[in-house]
Scaffold this motif. Structure first.
Motif, PDB file in Angstrom:
ATOM      1  N   GLU A 229      46.022  32.190  35.182  1.00 20.88           N
ATOM      2  CA  GLU A 229      45.274  33.151  34.358  1.00 20.88           C
ATOM      3  C   GLU A 229      45.620  34.582  34.779  1.00 20.88           C
ATOM      4  O   GLU A 229      45.574  34.899  35.979  1.00 20.88           O
ATOM      5  N   PRO A 230      45.940  35.435  33.818  1.00 21.09           N
ATOM      6  CA  PRO A 230      46.285  36.821  34.157  1.00 21.09           C
ATOM      7  C   PRO A 230      45.194  37.475  35.011  1.00 21.09           C
ATOM      8  O   PRO A 230      44.007  37.299  34.752  1.00 21.09           O
ATOM      9  N   GLY A 231      45.631  38.177  36.049  1.00 19.89           N
ATOM     10  CA  GLY A 231      44.703  38.935  36.883  1.00 19.89           C
ATOM     11  C   GLY A 231      44.005  38.136  37.974  1.00 19.89           C
ATOM     12  O   GLY A 231      43.208  38.688  38.727  1.00 19.89           O
ATOM     13  N   GLN A 232      44.306  36.839  38.091  1.00 15.35           N
ATOM     14  CA  GLN A 232      43.577  36.001  39.056  1.00 15.35           C
ATOM     15  C   GLN A 232      44.373  35.690  40.316  1.00 15.35           C
ATOM     16  O   GLN A 232      43.828  35.132  41.275  1.00 15.35           O
ATOM     17  N   ARG A 233      45.663  36.005  40.312  1.00 14.08           N
ATOM     18  CA  ARG A 233      46.578  35.536  41.354  1.00 14.08           C
ATOM     19  C   ARG A 233      46.164  35.918  42.775  1.00 14.08           C
ATOM     20  O   ARG A 233      46.351  35.156  43.709  1.00 14.08           O
ATOM     21  N   ASP A 234      45.588  37.099  42.921  1.00 16.75           N
ATOM     22  CA  ASP A 234      45.288  37.565  44.282  1.00 16.75           C
ATOM     23  C   ASP A 234      43.874  37.227  44.738  1.00 16.75           C
ATOM     24  O   ASP A 234      43.460  37.602  45.835  1.00 16.75           O
ATOM     25  N   ARG A 235      43.128  36.524  43.899  1.00 17.79           N
ATOM     26  CA  ARG A 235      41.735  36.237  44.303  1.00 17.79           C
ATOM     27  C   ARG A 235      41.652  34.998  45.170  1.00 17.79           C
ATOM     28  O   ARG A 235      42.357  34.004  44.930  1.00 17.79           O
ATOM     29  N   PRO A 236      40.778  34.987  46.179  1.00 23.99           N
ATOM     30  CA  PRO A 236      40.580  33.762  46.961  1.00 23.99           C
ATOM     31  C   PRO A 236      39.989  32.671  46.061  1.00 23.99           C
ATOM     32  O   PRO A 236      39.217  32.971  45.142  1.00 23.99           O
ATOM     33  N   ILE A 237      40.345  31.413  46.331  1.00 20.42           N
ATOM     34  CA  ILE A 237      39.838  30.281  45.553  1.00 20.42           C
ATOM     35  C   ILE A 237      38.306  30.284  45.533  1.00 20.42           C
ATOM     36  O   ILE A 237      37.680  30.046  44.509  1.00 20.42           O
ATOM     37  N   ARG A 238      37.715  30.567  46.696  1.00 22.19           N
ATOM     38  CA  ARG A 238      36.246  30.559  46.763  1.00 22.19           C
ATOM     39  C   ARG A 238      35.612  31.555  45.790  1.00 22.19           C
ATOM     40  O   ARG A 238      34.545  31.300  45.236  1.00 22.19           O
ATOM     41  N   ALA A 239      36.291  32.699  45.594  1.00 22.01           N
ATOM     42  CA  ALA A 239      35.746  33.711  44.678  1.00 22.01           C
ATOM     43  C   ALA A 239      35.804  33.212  43.240  1.00 22.01           C
ATOM     44  O   ALA A 239      34.874  33.436  42.448  1.00 22.01           O
ATOM     45  N   ILE A 240      36.877  32.508  42.914  1.00 23.38           N
ATOM     46  CA  ILE A 240      37.012  31.966  41.552  1.00 23.38           C
ATOM     47  C   ILE A 240      35.976  30.867  41.333  1.00 23.38           C
ATOM     48  O   ILE A 240      35.304  30.817  40.299  1.00 23.38           O
ATOM     49  N   VAL A 241      35.843  29.991  42.337  1.00 23.70           N
ATOM     50  CA  VAL A 241      34.846  28.907  42.247  1.00 23.70           C
ATOM     51  C   VAL A 241      33.461  29.513  42.023  1.00 23.70           C
ATOM     52  O   VAL A 241      32.705  29.086  41.148  1.00 23.70           O
ATOM     53  N   ARG A 242      33.173  30.549  42.786  1.00 25.02           N
ATOM     54  CA  ARG A 242      31.858  31.177  42.693  1.00 25.02           C
ATOM     55  C   ARG A 242      31.621  31.760  41.305  1.00 25.02           C
ATOM     56  O   ARG A 242      30.544  31.607  40.717  1.00 25.02           O
ATOM     57  N   GLU A 243      32.655  32.387  40.750  1.00 29.96           N
ATOM     58  CA  GLU A 243      32.477  32.967  39.409  1.00 29.96           C
ATOM     59  C   GLU A 243      32.245  31.877  38.367  1.00 29.96           C
ATOM     60  O   GLU A 243      31.413  32.029  37.460  1.00 29.96           O
ATOM     61  N   MET A 244      32.970  30.748  38.514  1.00 35.29           N
ATOM     62  CA  MET A 244      32.757  29.633  37.566  1.00 35.29           C
ATOM     63  C   MET A 244      31.294  29.181  37.587  1.00 35.29           C
ATOM     64  O   MET A 244      30.658  28.997  36.547  1.00 35.29           O
ATOM     65  N   PHE A 245      30.750  28.998  38.808  1.00 39.28           N
ATOM     66  CA  PHE A 245      29.362  28.519  38.909  1.00 39.28           C
ATOM     67  C   PHE A 245      28.358  29.597  38.511  1.00 39.28           C
ATOM     68  O   PHE A 245      27.292  29.290  37.967  1.00 39.28           O
ATOM     69  N   ASP A 246      28.709  30.877  38.790  1.00 35.37           N
ATOM     70  CA  ASP A 246      27.795  31.974  38.417  1.00 35.37           C
ATOM     71  C   ASP A 246      27.553  32.016  36.914  1.00 35.37           C
ATOM     72  O   ASP A 246      26.512  32.493  36.454  1.00 35.37           O
ATOM     73  N   LEU A 247      28.532  31.527  36.145  1.00 33.46           N
ATOM     74  CA  LEU A 247      28.399  31.562  34.686  1.00 33.46           C
ATOM     75  C   LEU A 247      27.458  30.472  34.169  1.00 33.46           C
ATOM     76  O   LEU A 247      27.081  30.483  33.003  1.00 33.46           O
ATOM     77  N   ALA A 248      27.105  29.510  35.038  1.00 34.81           N
ATOM     78  CA  ALA A 248      26.358  28.331  34.559  1.00 34.81           C
ATOM     79  C   ALA A 248      24.900  28.359  34.997  1.00 34.81           C
ATOM     80  O   ALA A 248      24.527  29.023  35.966  1.00 34.81           O
ATOM     81  N   ASP A 249      24.073  27.596  34.262  1.00 32.71           N
ATOM     82  CA  ASP A 249      22.654  27.434  34.601  1.00 32.71           C
ATOM     83  C   ASP A 249      22.397  26.145  35.359  1.00 32.71           C
ATOM     84  O   ASP A 249      21.286  25.887  35.807  1.00 32.71           O
ATOM     85  N   GLY A 250      23.429  25.315  35.444  1.00 33.86           N
ATOM     86  CA  GLY A 250      23.274  24.059  36.161  1.00 33.86           C
ATOM     87  C   GLY A 250      24.612  23.353  36.213  1.00 33.86           C
ATOM     88  O   GLY A 250      25.560  23.758  35.526  1.00 33.86           O
ATOM     89  N   ALA A 251      24.688  22.314  37.039  1.00 28.79           N
ATOM     90  CA  ALA A 251      25.936  21.547  37.101  1.00 28.79           C
ATOM     91  C   ALA A 251      25.656  20.134  37.578  1.00 28.79           C
ATOM     92  O   ALA A 251      24.810  19.922  38.458  1.00 28.79           O
TER      93      ALA A 251
END
Ligand code: F0G
Length: 479
Positions: A229-251
């Motif tokens: 995904e454009p703009g994501q290359r330098d982000r730590p995996i944990r930060a991406i994981v966190r953003e995915m879950f931050d968007l949700a109300d449950g899992a």
């Protein structure tokens, strides 16, 4: 360096046994041509599922020895809870024995007759739990997901326009939640982009709907986001994981995948009241709030597994090893869902054996062929898994080669690739199947089949057993 090595040493091994072709024929027939009914010790390479079949690390085994088995408030639960809170940002964490237990609790609370739950594509247990509650499960994948050969970086995405159309047509009141499955197992282990997740969130906000993730393979999904995904290359995996879950109300999470354990699951909820009700249901059928149907040792193994799965060396190896198998199959001219998915390679069975119609389960024919040829166990994901009982045939006829985590080496994958290539050369000889007996729900697990004589040698739907029992002349004079 060109070769990506397995980032671990192997200190405990388990023998696997090669059977003779004659033995495999007998075993397959005894199992009614359904590999779910074959004993694991009769399988050489088991690619039935990546669920609960992974190898645990020395640190996970150490956790198992350290575990606190107290009924309430065990230290192992606190470690498990803290790990998931840090990883996902959710405060409310319930342990369950596996993903479908989380699904059952969630849909018992928010499902029910008249309700509709959209998803990019529901996994079969999710669909079954929604339908069991009386609600309807609707798949809204992007159009690219329907075409195996189309290259698209995020074929797991949800079709945002289709989601809007559904909400406008039936009204938001009938939709208790929108669900997104990461990665999208039913559509080839394909990832969902952050951009798509944000767009689903925006639609949910517009209509006041909660967003739930089916997050079994969240770490594999995050790796694809980072690399594609454009703009994501330098982000730590944990930060991406966190953003995915931050968007949700449950899992709902099956820890048997990216939790790197053999059993376990998680239910995450943001809403205090819903969490309270879910906790009560957990106590009713799974176990107390701080163990939820698993032991303290399982909680320890999950806590450690959820930490290891976001390690970048692990994810680089994991995704590359699946892609490596996919590349070899494509080089042999075998059609697969492209690009390779995160946890599995999906063979395009309709292309593999175009002479077998969907009604005769081309995917199951390939599955039987792989077992006969090389003792490999795979699973059909097509008309058998999703069809039946008045349901329309699914758009794709696939065979999934799911790769257990940290279990097989590169030479095992080379063997699988050679077996697929050999079967592909002889694909015109594969036979379709008909169901002899099957239950009304989740029929693929226990259905039994008979092989059908190829249409060009016999126009009736006689099975091979029929033909062997009665010579063709006898049939034609009788008819
Ligand atoms: N959601 C997805 C996307 C899954 O792939 C699975 C399980 C579940 C939910 C249910 O989790 O098995 O722990 O109850 N998938 C396995 C598979 C069985 O082979 O793909 P569970």
């Amino acid at each position: 360096m060109r070769t990506m090595i397995e980032p671990f040493r192997i200190r405990s091994v388990e023998p696997i046994r090669l059977t003779s072709a004659g033995e495999r024929e007998e075993i397959l027939q005894r199992a009614g041509f359904n590999p779910f009914l074959i004993d694991a010790e009769d399988v050489l390479i088991d690619l039935l599922t990546d669920s609960g079949t992974g190898a645990m690390s020395s640190e996970q085994w150490a956790g198992i020895m350290r575990a606190d088995e107290s009924y309430a408030g065990a230290a192992s639960f606190r470690r498990f809870e803290r790990t998931l809170q840090e990883l996902t940002g959710f405060r409310h964490v319930l342990p369950t024995h596996q993903g479908r237990a989380s699904e059952r609790i969630l849909f018992e609370l928010i499902g029910g007759p008249g309700k509709v739950v959209p998803n990019n594509a529901h996994f079969d247990t999710t669909r079954a739990n929604i339908e069991h509650s009386g609600a309807e499960a609707v798949d809204l994948p992007v159009a690219e997901a329907r075409c195996p050969s189309v290259l698209h970086p995020f074929k797991g995405n949800m079709d945002i326009e289709a989601l809007r159309h559904l909400i406008r047509t039936i009204g938001p009141a009938r939709i208790p939640a929108v669900m997104v499955t990461v990665t999208n197992n039913s559509a080839g282990g394909q990832p969902v982009s952050l951009e798509n997740l944000r767009a689903v969130r925006a639609v949910c906000d517009e209509y006041g709907l909660p967003l739930m993730l089916d997050a079994c393979r969240f770490a594999e999904n995050a790796w694809f986001i980072r690399t594609r995904e454009p703009g994501q290359r330098d982000r730590p995996i944990r930060a991406i994981v966190r953003e995915m879950f931050d968007l949700a109300d449950g899992a709902t999470i099956s820890a048997k995948k990216d939790g790197l354990v053999n059993i376990g699951g998680v239910l995450l909820l943001r809403d205090d009241a819903l969490f309270g009700r879910a906790g009560n249901l957990l106590i009713l059928t799974e176990g107390y709030l701080t163990y939820g149907g698993v032991s303290g040792r399982d909680l320890e193994a999950m806590a450690q597994g959820f930490r290891e799965v976001v390690e970048e060396d692990y994810l680089a190896y994991r995704i590359r090893s699946v892609e490596y198998l996919g590349e070899q199959l494509m080089r042999s001219g075998i059609g697969i869902v492209q690009p390779p998915g995160g946890h599995a390679i999906y063979l395009d069975a309709a292309r593999f054996c175009p002479h077998i119609p969907a009604s005769r389960f081309p995917g199951q024919a390939v599955v039987c062929g792989l077992y006969r040829t090389a003792g490999i166990r795979a699973v059909e994901i097509g008309s058998l898994m999703f069809g039946g009982e008045g349901r329309p045939d699914p758009p794709l006829e696939l065979v999934r080669l799911a790769i257990p985590r940290r279990v097989y080496t590169q030479s095992h994958m080379d063997y699988v690739a050679e077996a697929c290539a050999e079967l592909h050369r002889r694909a015109s000889g594969l036979r379709g199947l008909r169901i002899v007996e099957a239950p009304s729900v989740l029929r693929h697990f226990t259905a039994r089949f008979a092989e059908i004589v190829p249409a060009d040698t016999d126009r009736s739907d006689r099975t091979v057993a029929d033909v062997l029992a009665r010579p063709p002349q006898a049939v034609s004079t009788a008819g």
